[in-house]
Design an enzyme around this catalytic site. Structure first.
Site, PDB file in Angstrom:
ATOM      1  CG  ASP A  11      -0.200   0.024   2.544  1.00 49.24           C
ATOM      2  OD1 ASP A  11       0.989  -0.360   2.578  1.00 49.24           O
ATOM      3  OD2 ASP A  11      -0.801   0.427   3.559  1.00 49.24           O
ATOM      4  CG  ASP A  16       4.385   0.388   2.081  1.00 46.63           C
ATOM      5  OD1 ASP A  16       3.744  -0.668   1.964  1.00 46.63           O
ATOM      6  OD2 ASP A  16       4.130   1.244   2.946  1.00 46.63           O
TER       7      ASP A  16
END
Length: 323
Positions: A11, A16
């Protein structure tokens, strides 16, 4: 020596992005594809964020797939302030108007199943967002988990300490039903980097500043991403992490990625049954460890507890040295 085959389900927020860069920098890792899901921001933003990370790292040949934009059974509730409205600190003003053309037409869940079937028992799936895509994959193909080599998850908690609710970690609380399905139905070797594991193995802010000041495009990009959310990160650290773990820099998703890249990064772990709670106003989304085997589960997961910080630092530093 054959490369480790990896699918990244994300996401794509700032941590990330750091985890993706870590995988791209690892010489013995081949990223087969990146599947996108909602979480830190909207699905559309996630797709654009992944494309931007790949462009910075000059790895635009890696296919990106669009997945689910909300949880399986509830309305979508996106965070409003954690990583900015776009998930990357609201610093990317030059959004690509043609980004949709760069996303694969195949749905992320179908791609995930296909890539695993094309490479039976060879693919490591690294899930660093809500587990919605994974839950739908096992619903569409119950044999999907058996075709994976292993699964690495960043999410959940092991001590009842939460970062978005009293007892729940963000990725699991965002879609508890999907977390429950995955932990109940994925029988492949499963490794979990919980919120507490990441915080207990934090790095110093001095190290973070040092790696950001490297003279490389990836480092400059990450420094830009963190520039506007630095004050928030410091405030969040004081209001949440300091209460339990003390100050430090935590790149949450990178811990799961590091464990996939090099298993020796994890120096201690617990192997036990897992339950994700779906009921209650306080404990919904909390991950419970069955240390006394009361649930009599046949499948046990590896819950990471201690990390070789020197190896982890090197992986993180190398990820930001990409030309």
């Amino acid at each position: 020596m054959a490369k480790k085959l990896v699918i990244i389900d994300t996401d794509c927020g700032i941590d990330d992005a750091q985890a993706i860069m870590m995988a791209l920098a690892a010489p013995d890792v081949e990223v087969l594809g990146i599947t996108c899901c909602f979480g830190n921001t909207s699905l559309e933003n996630v797709c654009q964020n992944v494309l931007r990370v790949l462009a910075v790292c000059k790895r635009e040949e890696i296919p990106v797939f669009q997945g689910l934009g909300g949880p399986l059974v509830r309305a979508t509730e996106l965070p409003k302030d954690h990583f900015g409205s776009d998930g990357l600190g609201d610093i990317l003003e030059d959004r690509d108007p043609d980004w949709r053309e760069k996303i694969q037409k195949e749905h992320a869940v179908n791609a995930m199943i296909r890539l695993a079937l094309e490479n039976p028992n060879q693919v490591s799936l690294v899930a660093i967002g809500p587990l919605t895509n994974l839950a739908l994959a096992v619903r569409l193909d119950p044999g999907f988990p058996d075709s994976l080599k292993d699964l690495f998850i960043m999410g959940g908690n092991m001590e009842g300490k939460g970062n978005v609710t009293l007892c729940g970690e963000f990725n699991f609380v965002t879609d508890p039903e999907s977390a429950h399905i995955v932990l109940e139905e994925f029988r492949c070797p499963t490794h979990i980097a919980t919120w507490e594991y990441c915080c207990r193995n934090k790095l110093t802010w001095e190290f973070f500043r040092e790696v950001l000041n490297q003279d490389a495009p990836a480092a400059r990009f990450m420094k830009l991403l963190t520039s506007k959310c630095w004050a928030y990160s410091q405030a969040a650290m004081k209001s949440k992490r300091d209460v339990h773990f003390g100050p430090g820099f935590v790149s949450y998703d990178s811990y799961a990625m590091a464990a996939c890249i090099d298993g020796t990064v994890v120096t201690k772990s617990i192997e036990c049954g897992i339950h994700v709670e779906l009921q209650g106003s306080v404990c919904r989304g909390m991950m419970a460890l069955d240390l006394t085997d009361q649930l009599k589960k046949s499948h046990r997961v590896v819950v990471m507890t201690e990390c070789d910080l020197e190896k982890f630092r090197k992986l993180l530093a190398n990820s930001l040295q990409q030309p």
